[in-house]
Design a protein around this motif. Structure first.
Motif, PDB file in Angstrom:
ATOM      1  N   ARG B   4     -15.730   4.305  -4.927  1.00 60.69           N
ATOM      2  CA  ARG B   4     -15.065   5.601  -5.007  1.00 60.69           C
ATOM      3  C   ARG B   4     -13.742   5.571  -4.226  1.00 60.69           C
ATOM      4  O   ARG B   4     -12.712   6.019  -4.706  1.00 60.69           O
ATOM      5  CB  ARG B   4     -16.016   6.658  -4.453  1.00 60.69           C
ATOM      6  N   ARG B   5     -13.835   5.023  -3.009  1.00 56.62           N
ATOM      7  CA  ARG B   5     -12.621   4.915  -2.190  1.00 56.62           C
ATOM      8  C   ARG B   5     -11.566   4.049  -2.877  1.00 56.62           C
ATOM      9  O   ARG B   5     -10.383   4.367  -2.875  1.00 56.62           O
ATOM     10  CB  ARG B   5     -12.956   4.291  -0.830  1.00 56.62           C
ATOM     11  N   PHE B   6     -12.027   2.965  -3.432  1.00 52.22           N
ATOM     12  CA  PHE B   6     -11.115   2.033  -4.097  1.00 52.22           C
ATOM     13  C   PHE B   6     -10.419   2.726  -5.268  1.00 52.22           C
ATOM     14  O   PHE B   6      -9.207   2.631  -5.446  1.00 52.22           O
ATOM     15  CB  PHE B   6     -11.911   0.815  -4.581  1.00 52.22           C
ATOM     16  N   LEU B   7     -11.204   3.456  -6.062  1.00 48.23           N
ATOM     17  CA  LEU B   7     -10.640   4.119  -7.237  1.00 48.23           C
ATOM     18  C   LEU B   7      -9.648   5.204  -6.837  1.00 48.23           C
ATOM     19  O   LEU B   7      -8.628   5.396  -7.496  1.00 48.23           O
ATOM     20  CB  LEU B   7     -11.759   4.721  -8.094  1.00 48.23           C
ATOM     21  N   ILE B   8      -9.959   5.885  -5.722  1.00 44.45           N
ATOM     22  CA  ILE B   8      -9.055   6.949  -5.283  1.00 44.45           C
ATOM     23  C   ILE B   8      -7.722   6.363  -4.816  1.00 44.45           C
ATOM     24  O   ILE B   8      -6.660   6.900  -5.107  1.00 44.45           O
ATOM     25  CB  ILE B   8      -9.717   7.802  -4.172  1.00 44.45           C
ATOM     26  N   SER B   9      -7.778   5.243  -4.099  1.00 40.34           N
ATOM     27  CA  SER B   9      -6.538   4.674  -3.565  1.00 40.34           C
ATOM     28  C   SER B   9      -5.786   3.822  -4.600  1.00 40.34           C
ATOM     29  O   SER B   9      -4.633   3.481  -4.398  1.00 40.34           O
ATOM     30  CB  SER B   9      -6.822   3.846  -2.315  1.00 40.34           C
ATOM     31  N   PHE B  10      -6.431   3.510  -5.721  1.00 41.08           N
ATOM     32  CA  PHE B  10      -5.802   2.627  -6.698  1.00 41.08           C
ATOM     33  C   PHE B  10      -4.476   3.165  -7.245  1.00 41.08           C
ATOM     34  O   PHE B  10      -3.500   2.405  -7.325  1.00 41.08           O
ATOM     35  CB  PHE B  10      -6.768   2.332  -7.850  1.00 41.08           C
ATOM     36  N   PRO B  11      -4.398   4.469  -7.619  1.00 39.83           N
ATOM     37  CA  PRO B  11      -3.115   4.958  -8.146  1.00 39.83           C
ATOM     38  C   PRO B  11      -1.962   4.802  -7.141  1.00 39.83           C
ATOM     39  O   PRO B  11      -0.833   4.521  -7.540  1.00 39.83           O
ATOM     40  CB  PRO B  11      -3.379   6.441  -8.422  1.00 39.83           C
ATOM     41  N   THR B 160      -0.275   6.156   7.185  1.00 39.74           N
ATOM     42  CA  THR B 160      -1.344   6.690   8.054  1.00 39.74           C
ATOM     43  C   THR B 160      -1.753   8.097   7.609  1.00 39.74           C
ATOM     44  O   THR B 160      -2.934   8.425   7.614  1.00 39.74           O
ATOM     45  CB  THR B 160      -0.893   6.727   9.527  1.00 39.74           C
ATOM     46  N   ARG B 161      -0.759   8.890   7.190  1.00 40.39           N
ATOM     47  CA  ARG B 161      -1.070  10.255   6.772  1.00 40.39           C
ATOM     48  C   ARG B 161      -1.968  10.244   5.520  1.00 40.39           C
ATOM     49  O   ARG B 161      -2.983  10.923   5.467  1.00 40.39           O
ATOM     50  CB  ARG B 161       0.239  11.009   6.483  1.00 40.39           C
ATOM     51  N   ILE B 162      -1.565   9.455   4.548  1.00 40.03           N
ATOM     52  CA  ILE B 162      -2.360   9.409   3.299  1.00 40.03           C
ATOM     53  C   ILE B 162      -3.742   8.798   3.571  1.00 40.03           C
ATOM     54  O   ILE B 162      -4.764   9.311   3.110  1.00 40.03           O
ATOM     55  CB  ILE B 162      -1.633   8.578   2.213  1.00 40.03           C
ATOM     56  N   HIS B 163      -3.755   7.726   4.355  1.00 38.59           N
ATOM     57  CA  HIS B 163      -5.018   7.029   4.637  1.00 38.59           C
ATOM     58  C   HIS B 163      -5.994   7.950   5.347  1.00 38.59           C
ATOM     59  O   HIS B 163      -7.161   8.081   4.938  1.00 38.59           O
ATOM     60  CB  HIS B 163      -4.726   5.789   5.473  1.00 38.59           C
ATOM     61  N   SER B 164      -5.488   8.618   6.408  1.00 40.60           N
ATOM     62  CA  SER B 164      -6.409   9.479   7.160  1.00 40.60           C
ATOM     63  C   SER B 164      -6.819  10.677   6.317  1.00 40.60           C
ATOM     64  O   SER B 164      -7.988  11.071   6.312  1.00 40.60           O
ATOM     65  CB  SER B 164      -5.778   9.919   8.479  1.00 40.60           C
ATOM     66  N   GLY B 165      -5.882  11.251   5.568  1.00 42.02           N
ATOM     67  CA  GLY B 165      -6.205  12.394   4.712  1.00 42.02           C
ATOM     68  C   GLY B 165      -7.271  12.025   3.696  1.00 42.02           C
ATOM     69  O   GLY B 165      -8.263  12.733   3.528  1.00 42.02           O
ATOM     70  N   LEU B 166      -7.092  10.907   3.084  1.00 42.38           N
ATOM     71  CA  LEU B 166      -7.998  10.461   2.033  1.00 42.38           C
ATOM     72  C   LEU B 166      -9.397  10.168   2.568  1.00 42.38           C
ATOM     73  O   LEU B 166     -10.400  10.655   2.059  1.00 42.38           O
ATOM     74  CB  LEU B 166      -7.409   9.189   1.409  1.00 42.38           C
ATOM     75  N   PHE B 167      -9.464   9.413   3.640  1.00 39.68           N
ATOM     76  CA  PHE B 167     -10.776   8.968   4.108  1.00 39.68           C
ATOM     77  C   PHE B 167     -11.468   9.974   5.017  1.00 39.68           C
ATOM     78  O   PHE B 167     -12.689  10.006   5.071  1.00 39.68           O
ATOM     79  CB  PHE B 167     -10.661   7.583   4.743  1.00 39.68           C
ATOM     80  N   GLN B 168     -10.691  10.834   5.685  1.00 41.52           N
ATOM     81  CA  GLN B 168     -11.355  11.900   6.444  1.00 41.52           C
ATOM     82  C   GLN B 168     -12.014  12.885   5.502  1.00 41.52           C
ATOM     83  O   GLN B 168     -13.122  13.335   5.706  1.00 41.52           O
ATOM     84  CB  GLN B 168     -10.345  12.610   7.346  1.00 41.52           C
ATOM     85  N   ASP B 169     -11.274  13.203   4.406  1.00 45.08           N
ATOM     86  CA  ASP B 169     -11.835  14.127   3.416  1.00 45.08           C
ATOM     87  C   ASP B 169     -13.115  13.553   2.812  1.00 45.08           C
ATOM     88  O   ASP B 169     -14.081  14.259   2.595  1.00 45.08           O
ATOM     89  CB  ASP B 169     -10.821  14.381   2.291  1.00 45.08           C
ATOM     90  N   LEU B 170     -13.063  12.247   2.572  1.00 47.70           N
ATOM     91  CA  LEU B 170     -14.234  11.604   1.979  1.00 47.70           C
ATOM     92  C   LEU B 170     -15.429  11.642   2.913  1.00 47.70           C
ATOM     93  O   LEU B 170     -16.547  11.917   2.517  1.00 47.70           O
ATOM     94  CB  LEU B 170     -13.911  10.140   1.645  1.00 47.70           C
ATOM     95  N   SER B 171     -15.161  11.386   4.223  1.00 54.61           N
ATOM     96  CA  SER B 171     -16.285  11.360   5.161  1.00 54.61           C
ATOM     97  C   SER B 171     -16.855  12.751   5.361  1.00 54.61           C
ATOM     98  O   SER B 171     -18.046  12.914   5.574  1.00 54.61           O
ATOM     99  CB  SER B 171     -15.824  10.748   6.492  1.00 54.61           C
ATOM    100  N   ARG B 172     -15.956  13.780   5.243  1.00 54.84           N
ATOM    101  CA  ARG B 172     -16.472  15.143   5.347  1.00 54.84           C
ATOM    102  C   ARG B 172     -17.335  15.482   4.131  1.00 54.84           C
ATOM    103  O   ARG B 172     -18.333  16.136   4.202  1.00 54.84           O
ATOM    104  CB  ARG B 172     -15.299  16.129   5.419  1.00 54.84           C
ATOM    105  N   GLY B 173     -16.801  14.996   2.946  1.00 59.56           N
ATOM    106  CA  GLY B 173     -17.540  15.282   1.697  1.00 59.56           C
ATOM    107  C   GLY B 173     -18.802  14.471   1.682  1.00 59.56           C
ATOM    108  O   GLY B 173     -19.822  14.902   1.247  1.00 59.56           O
TER     109      GLY B 173
END
Lengths: 307, 173
Positions: B4-11, B160-173
């Motif tokens: 899931r993480r990979f697919l989200i960051s792929f674009p 860092t902004r995109i990385h933290s935004g993406l993975f923090q949201d994921l860990s919350r979800g």
């Protein structure tokens, strides 16, 4: 994971490495699917590269000019006086003129040798991380360009078509370390092999140990069987230094390429070779020295000195 | 989760790859310039877990292999980028002092870029490739490190902004 406790992580890493090794094996065995993927990605990217070349090439030229800042300082001072619109117009005009000049010279060369050529614009300057020297052009198989065709400019040999895609082609430059071309010396007809070195110079190794080279000798492409990958007679460069090391089996020499590889914008791919070898017809003419007029002034002292 | 993480960051990686192939490749810079995509990938990997680093390296390497200017066989960049992504993330994993310090990130990426290219070179030589004179290679490797020092600070806020935004949201979800 850090303490070696995460088996899932290890399994993932091993799976990925095995997958990559599998891909390498497939590619080395010539499986067409992987080549097709590369072709597909290039087909998608080439229109974008064309647009980017049009938009960013003036900027790229600007960065290139920075390296010659000392020489162009006066010109830069003058340009500062112009407004932004005039500056943009000048850059665009300069770009178009350079392309026109290159196109004219390449057509002159092709016309003299009776080569059938397809002109193309350089759309990308190759990879920055693969240690190779390549360019991409905006013409491909749809324009009759195939693998192993000679690529030239008005000054001489640029390289050879390494890969051709529907709308673009990858050119291996003569400066690429893996580049080899059969060469001969204009006039004396000595033959040898010229190899790229990753710089603006190549190294020519003669095949006959009884012949000699001298600085200033013009080197031409010897031509290949059925004119692929190299058509005969294309100027390559000029000998700048000869290695006369005692005990060497054959003589070697440094050859400075005629083509300036850092400012390529228009190139031509030779899609049809002449029936006859042009021999030395394409050897560039030596520059004629311009006579400098001298004026002699005779001064005669006056006979009566003034007080 | 990884997929899931990979697919989200792929674009994001696809966009950076297109920028590299279309725009960055137009410039002939000192010492053969820099690879924005390589720098971005290593910086991204340095911020994640080792598993994510390896997976990121796999995806990024696959894209690099699809580049027409890639000279080696398909899979060569993939293999190297898996190892590079894993190694760089492994070095900083669990050490918040390391990841929280921008200078550490700049230094580690600036060292990792020439090392990655050197490994590519060595593997390429093993596959029969030719890469020019030693001096040219040395200049190119040193220059890529220096370019990385210049480019990473510009990229870091964005990454860092995109990385933290993406993975923090994921860990919350």
């Amino acid at each position: 994971m850090r303490n070696g406790g995460d088996n899932r992580g290890r399994l993932l890493l091993i799976s990925l490495i095995v997958t990559s090794l599998f891909l390498i094996t497939l590619d080395l065995r010539g499986v067409q699917v992987l080549g097709g993927l590369r072709n597909g990605s290039q087909t998608v990217l080439s229109p974008l590269q064309s647009v980017a070349a049009t938009v960013f090439r003036p900027v790229g030229n600007f960065f290139s000019d920075i390296t010659h800042l000392g020489r162009t300082r006066g010109e830069i001072e003058k340009l500062k006086a112009n407004n932004e619109m005039l500056l943009q117009a000048l850059i665009n005009r300069k770009n178009a003129d350079a392309e026109l000049s290159q196109l004219k010279s390449v057509l002159d060369l092709a016309g003299t040798a009776k080569y059938k050529v397809v002109n193309a614009k350089v759309i990308s300057l190759g990879s920055t991380s693969s240690f190779t020297q390549t360019i991409s052009i905006d013409a491909g198989t749809n324009n009759g360009i195939r693998q192993n065709m000679t690529v030239i400019t008005g000054l001489g040999l640029v390289g050879v078509v390494k890969m051709s895609y529907p709308n673009s082609a990858l050119i291996q430059l003569a400066t690429d370390p893996a580049f080899r071309v059969g060469a001969r010396v204009a006039g004396s007809q000595q033959i040898g092999i010229l190899s790229g070195q990753g710089t603006g110079k190549g190294v020519l190794q003669l095949l006959d140990n009884r012949t000699t080279l001298k600085v200033g000798d013009v080197i031409l492409a010897r031509g290949s069987q059925h004119n692929r990958p190299f058509v005969p007679g294309v100027p390559i460069g000029e000998v700048t230094s000869v290695d006369n090391a005692a005990g060497a089996i054959t003589q070697t020499a440094d050859v400075k390429f005629y083509v300036n590889f850092s400012s390529l914008s228009i190139v031509a791919v030779v899609v049809g070779a002449p029936q006859s070898d042009p021999r030395d017809a394409l050897v560039p003419k030596a520059p004629v020295p311009t006579p400098v007029p001298t004026v002699t002034i005779y001064a005669k002292p006056s006979e009566s000195p003034t007080p | 989760m990884f997929a899931r993480r990979f697919l989200i960051s792929f674009p994001i990686f696809a966009v950076i790859f297109v920028i590299q192939e279309t725009i960055v490749s137009q410039f002939r810079l000192f010492g053969s310039g820099f690879s924005l995509f390589l720098i971005f990938t290593l910086l991204w990997s340095a911020l994640g877990t080792p598993e994510l680093g390896a997976l990121t390296g796999f995806g990024a390497g696959l894209l690099m292999d699809l580049s027409q200017s890639s000279s080696g066989p398909v899979g060569q960049w993939t293999l190297i980028m898996i190892l590079a992504g894993f190694s760089i993330s492994y070095l900083g994993y669990g050490d918040d002092n390391f990841r929280g310090n921008p200078i550490s990130l700049v230094v580690i990426v600036a060292i990792a870029v020439p090392i990655t290219r050197l490994v590519y070179l060595i593997l390429g030589l093993m596959f029969g490739g030719e890469f020019g004179s030693t001096l040219q290679i040395f200049i190119s490797l040193i220059a890529s490190g220096l370019w990385t020092v210049a480019v990473v600070p510009l990229l870091m806020p964005f990454v860092t902004r995109i990385h933290s935004g993406l993975f923090q949201d994921l860990s919350r979800g």
